[in-house]
Design an enzyme around this catalytic site. Structure first.
Site, short mmCIF file in Angstrom:
data_model
loop_
_atom_site.label_atom_id
_atom_site.label_comp_id
_atom_site.label_asym_id
_atom_site.label_seq_id
_atom_site.Cartn_x
_atom_site.Cartn_y
_atom_site.Cartn_z
N ASP A 14 -46.83 -45.24 69.86
CA ASP A 14 -47.25 -46.11 70.95
C ASP A 14 -46.65 -45.72 72.30
OD1 ASP A 14 -48.57 -47.51 68.96
OD2 ASP A 14 -46.89 -48.87 68.65
N LYS A 17 -49.94 -41.95 74.04
CA LYS A 17 -50.60 -40.66 73.74
C LYS A 17 -52.09 -40.73 74.05
CE LYS A 17 -49.18 -41.02 69.50
NZ LYS A 17 -48.26 -42.15 69.55
N GLY A 41 -53.13 -46.56 66.71
CA GLY A 41 -53.93 -47.35 67.65
C GLY A 41 -53.71 -46.75 69.02
N HIS A 42 -54.73 -46.10 69.57
CA HIS A 42 -54.58 -45.39 70.84
C HIS A 42 -55.44 -46.07 71.91
CE1 HIS A 42 -53.30 -41.46 68.63
NE2 HIS A 42 -52.52 -42.48 68.38
N GLN A 235 -48.83 -41.07 65.72
CA GLN A 235 -47.45 -41.40 65.35
C GLN A 235 -46.48 -40.57 66.22
OE1 GLN A 235 -49.69 -40.83 62.31
NE2 GLN A 235 -50.18 -42.91 62.85
P1 GDP Z 1 -50.41 -44.53 71.68
O1 GDP Z 1 -50.44 -45.05 70.29
O2 GDP Z 1 -49.30 -43.55 71.90
O3 GDP Z 1 -51.73 -43.99 72.14
O4 GDP Z 1 -50.08 -45.77 72.61
P2 GDP Z 1 -50.73 -47.26 72.54
O5 GDP Z 1 -52.08 -47.21 73.12
O6 GDP Z 1 -50.56 -47.82 71.18
O7 GDP Z 1 -49.72 -48.06 73.47
C1 GDP Z 1 -49.44 -47.63 74.78
C2 GDP Z 1 -49.72 -48.78 75.75
O8 GDP Z 1 -49.20 -48.43 77.02
C3 GDP Z 1 -51.20 -49.05 75.95
O9 GDP Z 1 -51.37 -50.42 76.21
C4 GDP Z 1 -51.51 -48.23 77.22
O10 GDP Z 1 -52.63 -48.75 77.95
C5 GDP Z 1 -50.25 -48.42 78.00
N1 GDP Z 1 -49.88 -47.33 78.93
C6 GDP Z 1 -49.85 -46.00 78.69
N2 GDP Z 1 -49.31 -45.35 79.75
C7 GDP Z 1 -49.02 -46.29 80.68
C8 GDP Z 1 -48.40 -46.24 81.97
O11 GDP Z 1 -47.99 -45.20 82.47
N3 GDP Z 1 -48.25 -47.45 82.62
C9 GDP Z 1 -48.67 -48.63 82.08
N4 GDP Z 1 -48.48 -49.75 82.76
N5 GDP Z 1 -49.24 -48.69 80.86
C10 GDP Z 1 -49.40 -47.55 80.16
P1 IMO Z 2 -49.70 -44.47 67.03
O1 IMO Z 2 -50.48 -43.20 66.78
C1 IMO Z 2 -46.50 -47.19 65.87
C2 IMO Z 2 -45.32 -47.19 61.64
C3 IMO Z 2 -45.56 -48.54 60.97
C4 IMO Z 2 -44.44 -48.52 59.93
C5 IMO Z 2 -44.40 -47.05 59.51
C6 IMO Z 2 -45.15 -46.74 58.23
O2 IMO Z 2 -50.50 -45.59 67.55
O3 IMO Z 2 -48.47 -44.18 67.82
P2 IMO Z 2 -47.77 -46.58 57.67
O4 IMO Z 2 -48.84 -47.62 57.72
O5 IMO Z 2 -48.03 -45.37 58.49
O6 IMO Z 2 -47.37 -46.22 56.26
O7 IMO Z 2 -46.47 -47.32 58.29
O8 IMO Z 2 -44.96 -46.30 60.58
N1 IMO Z 2 -46.50 -46.60 62.32
C7 IMO Z 2 -46.71 -46.68 63.64
N2 IMO Z 2 -46.02 -47.33 64.62
N3 IMO Z 2 -47.57 -46.45 66.20
C8 IMO Z 2 -48.25 -45.77 65.24
O9 IMO Z 2 -49.27 -44.92 65.54
C9 IMO Z 2 -47.86 -45.91 63.89
N4 IMO Z 2 -48.31 -45.41 62.72
C10 IMO Z 2 -47.47 -45.83 61.77
O10 IMO Z 2 -45.41 -49.59 61.89
O11 IMO Z 2 -43.21 -48.83 60.53
MG MG Z 3 -50.47 -46.83 69.24
#
Ligand code: GDP
Ligand code: IMO
Ligand code: MG
Length: 459
Positions: A14, A17, A41-42, A235
Site C-alpha cells: 500500500d 504502487k 488493492g491498487h 505487496q
Molecule cells: P498500492 O497497493 O501500493 O498500490 O497502494 P494503495 O492504493 O493500496 O494505497 C495507497 C493510497 O495512497 C491510495 O489511496 C492512493 O490514492 C494514495 N496515494 C498514493 N500516492 C499518494 C501521494 O503522493 N499523495 C496522496 N495524498 N495520496 C497518495
Molecule cells: P498491495 O499490492 C498490504 C498482507 C495481509 C497479511 C499478509 C498475508 O495492495 O500492496 P495474504 O492474503 O497475502 O496471505 O496475507 O500480507 N498483504 C498486504 N498488505 N497490501 C497488500 O498488497 C497486501 N497483500 C497481502 O494483510 O498481513
Molecule cells: Mg494496496
C-alpha cells in the site's frame, strides 16, 4: 531493448504502487502484474469521458488499463481469481474504460485460485494461535497447491470439462479430507460441479482470445527498442515470502527477483528498479512494525472506539491519510518513516531510485500533530544497529527506533509545486535525510493522489 521499469513496494504494501504505475503507464506499451493476486488493492485515478477524475481500486488488472493504448498482461507469477477478474472487467467496462477484454492478456501458466483455497485460507488462519491476518483471498493455499504441483493453471481451464474434472478431483482429494475432519462439510468439493463452472470461465477466456504464451508475448515488446514496459509489483519487500517478515508475510516473492520471473523477464531486461516507500509507514495484518505509533487498533487488527480528543498519534495519522485497506477495508496500522527498513529493502531489491509517496499527507500530519519523525537507527538486543534484524520472531523483541524529529509540518500544493526546489524547506530536508541514510537517490516524490501528482527529479 525496450525500456523496462519495475515498481517494487518497499514497506508492507500500500505504498502507492498503483498510482506510480499509472504515472508511467501513460507512456507505456505494456504493463504487467507479476505477483500476488486479489490480495493486492491498487488505487488509480483516471479522467472519464465527462472529464471527471474517478478513483478506482484494482486487484488483478494492472493500473495501466486506464490508458486506451496500453496492453496489460497478468503474468505467470499471479494467482488468478477468475471471479474477481470477471467482476473487474465488468467494472472497467461499466466505467467506460476502452475495451478491457481485448487489452488484458493472461499467461496460460498463471496459477488459478479456486473457491476451496479461500476455505482453506480461513481454516489455516483459524488453526494458528498467532494469526497472520491474511486477506482471506485464498492466496497462500493457491501457491501451496502450485508448489505441491496439484494446482490448476489457466491452461487447465481450456481443457475439456471431463479432463478438468479429473484434475480437480486430484487437487481436492486431501483438502476434502481436511474439510471433513474439521467439520466443514459444506466446503467439501464436488469436482464435476466445479469443473462445469471453471470450464465456462475457460470458454470466456478462449472466446475473448485472452490466454497467451507469456514469454513470447513479452518478448515481442522486449525486442522493440522503442517499447516501454512497466511492471506493477504487488505487496512488498517486507511482505515477500523470500526476504519478508516470515511468517507474517504473503506467499509469493514480491521482491525484484520474484517480480521479474512472474513477469516473464530476466535481470538483464531491467532498465530501472524503483522502490516505492510512503513518507510514513503503514501495515495491515500482524507482524513487527518498529516505528508503529500507538493507536486504537487492538491485537486483532480491529479499530476500537474512541473520542476525537482521545486520539493517539497513530489515529491522527490514519485519519489524515484515510488509511483503510483497498482490498479488505481494514484500518491500517500507522507509524513513522523507517529509513533503516527502507535501506534494507533497497539493498534486497537492488533499487536504482526511491520513490517517496504521500509527502503531502505527512506534512499535514506534522501540522496537526506538531512534529514529524524519521527513524535512522534502531536499538536492538542492547545495541545501536543500522540494519533490519531477521530474527525478531525468535528474540520476541521489536527494535526501538532512534528518531530525528522535526517541529511542525508543511503544506504541499501539488498543482503548483512541480519541482523539488519548489517544495517547502522541511519537506526537502526530510527527503535529504532519507537519501543520506539509505544511500539511494529519491528521484520520485508523490505530492497528491492523482496520477500526475509526482515530482520527477533530474538525477
Ligand atoms: P498500492 O497497493 O501500493 O498500490 O497502494 P494503495 O492504493 O493500496 O494505497 C495507497 C493510497 O495512497 C491510495 O489511496 C492512493 O490514492 C494514495 N496515494 C498514493 N500516492 C499518494 C501521494 O503522493 N499523495 C496522496 N495524498 N495520496 C497518495
Ligand atoms: P498491495 O499490492 C498490504 C498482507 C495481509 C497479511 C499478509 C498475508 O495492495 O500492496 P495474504 O492474503 O497475502 O496471505 O496475507 O500480507 N498483504 C498486504 N498488505 N497490501 C497488500 O498488497 C497486501 N497483500 C497481502 O494483510 O498481513
Ligand atoms: Mg494496496
Amino acid at each position: 531493448m525496450a525500456d523496462v521499469k519495475l515498481i517494487i513496494g518497499a514497506n508492507w504494501g500500500d505504498e502507492g504502487k498503483g498510482k506510480v504505475d499509472a504515472y508511467f503507464s501513460k507512456e507505456a506499451d505494456l504493463v504487467i502484474r507479476a505477483t500476488g493476486g486479489a490480495n493486492a488493492g491498487h488505487t488509480v485515478y483516471y479522467n472519464n469521458t465527462s472529464g471527471e477524475t474517478v478513483k478506482m481500486a484494482l486487484h488483478l488488472v494492472p493500473g495501466g488499463i486506464v490508458y486506451n493504448y496500453t496492453m496489460c498482461l497478468i503474468g505467470q507469477g499471479v494467482a488468478l481469481d477468475m471471479e474477481v477478474l470477471q467482476e473487474e472487467l465488468k467494472m472497467l467496462s461499466d466505467n467506460y474504460i476502452f475495451d478491457p477484454k481485448s487489452r488484458v492478456k493472461i499467461s496460460g501458466t498463471c496459477n488459478v485460485v479456486m473457491p476451496y483455497h479461500k476455505d482453506l485460507d480461513r481454516l489455516h488462519e483459524s488453526l494458528k494461535s498467532k494469526k497472520i491476518g491474511t486477506t482471506g483471498k485464498g492466496i497462500g493455499p493457491a501457491y501451496s497447491d502450485n508448489r505441491l504441483r496439484t494446482g490448476l493453471l489457466v491452461y487447465d481451464l481450456l481443457l475439456s470439462e471431463q479432463e478438468l474434472a479429473s484434475k480437480i478431483a486430484v487437487a481436492i482429494k486431501a483438502h476434502n479430507e481436511l474439510f471433513k475432519a474439521f467439520n466443514m462439510s459444506e466446503c467439501v468439493v464436488d469436482p464435476n460441479e466445479l469443473a462445469t463452472i471453471y470450464h465456462s470461465y475457460g470458454k470466456f477466456l478462449k472466446d475473448n482470445n485472452m490466454v497467451v504464451n507469456g514469454h513470447e508475448f513479452v518478448k515481442k515488446y522486449l525486442d522493440n527498442p522503442l517499447a516501454k514496459i512497466v511492471v506493477e509489483g504487488a505487496q512488498s519487500t517486507r511482505l515477500s515470502i523470500e526476504n519478508g517478515d516470515y511468517p507474517n508475510c504473503t506467499s509469493s516473492d514480491s521482491n525484484t527477483l520474484g517480480t521479474l520471473s512472474g513477469a516473464h523477464l530476466s535481470h538483464k531486461d531491467v532498465t530501472e528498479v524503483i522502490n516505492v516507500n510512503k513518507a510514513y509507514f503503514t501495515r495491515v495484518g500482524n507482524g513487527p512494525f518498529p516505528t508503529e505509533y500507538v493507536s486504537h487498533i487492538n491485537s486483532q487488527g480491529e479499530l476500537t472506539s474512541y473520542e476525537k480528543q482521545e486520539a493517539f498519534e497513530g489515529d491522527i495519522l490514519r485519519e489524515i491519510g484515510k488509511e483503510y485497506g483497498a482490498t479488505t477495508g481494514r484500518p491500517r496500522r500507522t507509524g513513522a518513516f523507517d529509513a533503516v527498513l527502507a535501506k534494507n529493502s533497497a539493498e534486497i531489491s537492488g533499487a536504482d531510485y526511491l520513490c517517496i509517496t504521500r509527502l503531502d499527507t505527512l506534512g499535514e500530519y506534522g501540522l496537526e500533530h506538531g512534529s514529524v519523525q524519521i527513524c535512522t537507527e534502531y536499538k536492538y538486543e542492547g545495541k545501536n544497529i543500522s540494519y533490519y534484524p531477521d530474527n525478531m520472531e525468535f528474540t520476541h523483541e521489536t527494535p526501538t527506533p532512534n528518531y530525528i524529529t522535526f517541529d511542525g509540518g508543511w503544506k504541499i500544493d501539488s498543482e503548483n509545486m512541480k519541482t523539488f526546489d519548489s517544495l517547502p524547506f522541511k519537506a526537502r530536508l526530510f527527503i535529504k535525510i532519507i537519501e543520506e541514510t539509505t544511500g539511494v537517490p529519491v528521484k520520485y516524490i508523490g505530492t497528491g493522489p492523482n496520477n500526475c501528482d509526482l515530482i520527477v527529479r533530474d538525477i
